[in-house]
Scaffold this motif. Structure first.
Motif, mmCIF file in Angstrom:
data_model
loop_
_atom_site.group_PDB
_atom_site.id
_atom_site.type_symbol
_atom_site.label_atom_id
_atom_site.label_comp_id
_atom_site.label_asym_id
_atom_site.label_seq_id
_atom_site.Cartn_x
_atom_site.Cartn_y
_atom_site.Cartn_z
ATOM 1 N N PRO A 411 0.813 -1.226 0.000
ATOM 2 C CA PRO A 411 0.000 0.000 0.000
ATOM 3 C C PRO A 411 0.847 1.277 0.000
ATOM 4 O O PRO A 411 0.327 2.352 -0.317
ATOM 5 C CB PRO A 411 -0.826 -0.123 1.285
ATOM 6 C CG PRO A 411 -0.028 -1.032 2.160
ATOM 7 C CD PRO A 411 0.654 -2.004 1.249
ATOM 8 N N GLY A 412 2.115 1.183 0.393
ATOM 9 C CA GLY A 412 2.974 2.373 0.395
ATOM 10 C C GLY A 412 2.652 3.323 1.540
ATOM 11 O O GLY A 412 1.927 2.984 2.483
ATOM 12 N N ILE A 413 3.198 4.540 1.433
ATOM 13 C CA ILE A 413 2.990 5.577 2.451
ATOM 14 C C ILE A 413 2.454 6.817 1.752
ATOM 15 O O ILE A 413 3.001 7.241 0.730
ATOM 16 C CB ILE A 413 4.323 5.919 3.167
ATOM 17 C CG1 ILE A 413 4.883 4.688 3.880
ATOM 18 C CG2 ILE A 413 4.128 7.053 4.171
ATOM 19 C CD1 ILE A 413 6.235 4.924 4.528
ATOM 20 N N PRO A 414 1.365 7.425 2.264
ATOM 21 C CA PRO A 414 0.842 8.650 1.633
ATOM 22 C C PRO A 414 1.916 9.738 1.566
ATOM 23 O O PRO A 414 2.801 9.826 2.427
ATOM 24 C CB PRO A 414 -0.314 9.052 2.562
ATOM 25 C CG PRO A 414 -0.696 7.793 3.268
ATOM 26 C CD PRO A 414 0.553 6.993 3.419
ATOM 27 N N ASP A 415 1.830 10.572 0.539
ATOM 28 C CA ASP A 415 2.840 11.623 0.337
ATOM 29 C C ASP A 415 2.960 12.536 1.552
ATOM 30 O O ASP A 415 4.065 12.926 1.940
ATOM 31 C CB ASP A 415 2.478 12.453 -0.897
ATOM 32 C CG ASP A 415 2.600 11.645 -2.185
ATOM 33 O OD1 ASP A 415 3.244 10.576 -2.143
ATOM 34 O OD2 ASP A 415 2.041 12.080 -3.213
ATOM 35 N N GLU A 416 1.827 12.902 2.159
ATOM 36 C CA GLU A 416 1.873 13.844 3.273
ATOM 37 C C GLU A 416 2.439 13.220 4.548
ATOM 38 O O GLU A 416 2.786 13.922 5.505
ATOM 39 C CB GLU A 416 0.477 14.404 3.563
ATOM 40 C CG GLU A 416 -0.552 13.380 4.020
ATOM 41 C CD GLU A 416 -1.243 12.656 2.854
ATOM 42 O OE1 GLU A 416 -2.225 11.939 3.115
ATOM 43 O OE2 GLU A 416 -0.789 12.848 1.703
ATOM 44 N N GLU A 417 2.539 11.886 4.597
ATOM 45 C CA GLU A 417 3.057 11.212 5.783
ATOM 46 C C GLU A 417 4.522 10.802 5.624
ATOM 47 O O GLU A 417 5.166 10.425 6.600
ATOM 48 C CB GLU A 417 2.232 9.946 6.068
ATOM 49 C CG GLU A 417 0.773 10.182 6.311
ATOM 50 C CD GLU A 417 0.520 10.696 7.727
ATOM 51 O OE1 GLU A 417 1.439 10.668 8.546
ATOM 52 O OE2 GLU A 417 -0.610 11.153 7.998
#
Length: 480
Positions: A411-417
């Motif tokens: 799922p990866g990591i959201p850009d803002e996180e």
């Protein structure tokens, strides 16, 4: 009378305190003013010597030459020709108002000339064996006393020839030059003082900005920054201080976050330990019940020990204490060893793991720290990508640096996180239901930084690319 408080007010204006100590700005002003004053004195002395001194030397030369020309007419008995030449010089209309001639016989009787009274100093220049002498004295001529420069030239028969010039005009020129020098020195000194005070004001203004910012920081306002303008040394210093304040604010924010996270992560297991021990004591005490409670408490305590060990690992990496243990490493070999160790774990979790680790990728570092960092990234990829995922681990070059990249299609990591997950105890799972304590990426980031590198998290589209970047090892010196 001079007002008593006035010197104190002047001293305060210049920057001196009541204890007699001067600020740096005041010292600079005084030094600048003293240097300017000395410069003015030196320039004035050079100018005066180059004008009045040259005029005096030229005048003495002309007087001596004129006396030698006159002595060329002294061959006739009685000095008749010399007397006639003196009289001619006094009536030729050329500088007659400034020229001084006087011929005195051996017995002191004036033979020719324009002096009303023979100066007293002339007696020293007469007589056999006397030498020529240049003197400055007052003479009486045409009924007026004037300053004069006289050349006393004794003659072989005891006569004395006096040739000179009236110094009235020269003294007037000297006075004009003195007034001009004094006026120029006064103006220059005022400009020097004004420039020094402006200089002091500018320095105090720039230092005042730093002091006000320091006061705001001391009061707890960590967001305050020093205004930066221009490109001078103060601007460079202000930029450096602002960067330092940015770092301090980030660290303080991290400390607050870490404190909150530690309080939460410690409270939960400690509460669980206390609850289990309390439950064991409240019910019928049996060996089995006490043994189970003890084992559960030991497990929770082990989790706390691991938590503190990871915190100590971060502190050790950030302090640089292990830099002295750095050695030349083949990064490809390290990656290959970690990949081989995790093959079985990935297979059990239904994850396809591929490892690309070419040899001869050398860096200087601590093998254990780097291996632990790579293992942490691989643990995260396996935990968050989930069964059926694909993970590729590769060692190689990336923009001229050594790189260890782990790419998963999870799922990866959201850009803002992405910029936050390297903070200690920061977790995407806000409810903290998943195992872990949010220290894994913080340890990896601290390890990379301690090796002069960095941890970069990139969008894998899909998934995440976690990349450790390290500087390549410098070629070893073969000489010597």
């Amino acid at each position: 009378m001079i007002e008593r408080g006035r010197p104190r007010r002047i001293a305060a204006r210049l920057g001196f305190g009541t204890l007699g100590r001067a600020s740096i700005a005041a010292k600079l002003v005084l030094g600048y003013g003293l240097l300017g004053t000395i410069s003015i004195v030196v320039v004035s002395a050079v100018f005066y010597t180059g004008t009045i001194g040259v005029l005096d030397d030229n005048l003495d030369g002309k007087i001596v030459m004129q006396s030698e020309r006159l002595l060329g007419h002294a061959g006739m008995p009685g000095h008749g020709a010399l007397v006639e030449e003196v009289r001619r010089q006094l009536t030729d209309g050329i500088d007659t108002d400034r020229e001084i001639f006087q011929l005195i016989a051996a017995d002191g009787v004036p033979l020719a000339g324009n002096l009303d009274v023979v100066p007293a100093g002339a007696a020293r220049g007469a007589g056999a064996g006397a030498s020529a002498e240049m003197i400055t004295t007052a003479v009486r001529r045409a009924g007026h006393e004037r300053p004069a420069r006289l050349y006393l030239r004794p003659m072989a028969d005891g006569c004395l020839l006096i040739v000179g010039r009236d110094l009235s005009e020269q003294q007037a020129v000297r006075e004009v030059i003195w007034r001009a020098l004094l006026a120029g020195a006064g103006v220059s000194l005022l400009l020097t003082v004004a420039g020094a005070l402006l200089f002091r004001h500018g320095i105090e203004g720039r230092l005042g900005q730093i002091r006000r910012t320091a006061a705001q920081i001391e009061a707890g306002n960590l967001s305050h920054r020093i205004p930066v303008s221009g490109g001078d040394e103060f601007a460079l210093l202000n930029r450096d201080i602002n960067r330092m304040l940015d770092r301090i604010e980030l660290l303080m924010e991290g400390i607050r976050h870490v404190s909150n996270a530690i309080a939460h992560d410690l409270r939960t297991p400690l509460s669980r330990i206390r609850g289990r021990l309390d439950d064991a004591l409240r019910h019928e005490v049996t060996v089995a019940r006490l043994s189970g409670a003890a084992h559960d408490a030991i497990d929770d305590i082990d989790d706390l020990i691991r938590l503190f060990e990871r915190l100590l690992q971060i502190a050790e990496a950030e302090s640089g204490m292990r830099a002295r243990l750095f050695e030349r490493l083949d990064l490809g070999r390290v990656v290959a060893d970690i990949g081989e160790m995790y093959e079985a774990i990935a297979e059990d979790g239904g994850i396809a793991l591929t490892v690309d680790a070419p040899a001869s990728l050398f860096v200087d570092g601590d093998r254990n720290l780097l291996a632990s960092a790579v293992a942490s990234l691989l643990d995260n990829a396996i935990k968050y990508a989930g069964p059926g995922a694909t993970i590729r681990m590769r060692a190689g070059l990336h923009h001229g640096q050594a790189s260890i990249a782990i790419h998963d299609n999870g799922p990866g990591i959201p850009d803002e996180e992405r910029d936050k997950v390297t903070q200690r105890f920061y977790r995407l799972d806000k409810s903290r239901h998943l195992p872990g304590n949010g220290l894994g990426l913080a340890i990896v980031s601290a390890t990379a930084t301690s090796h002069g590198g960095a941890l970069a998290l990139e969008n894998g589209a899909p998934g995440l690319v976690a990349r450790i970047l390290l500087p390549l090892a410098q070629p070893e010196d073969k000489g010597g």
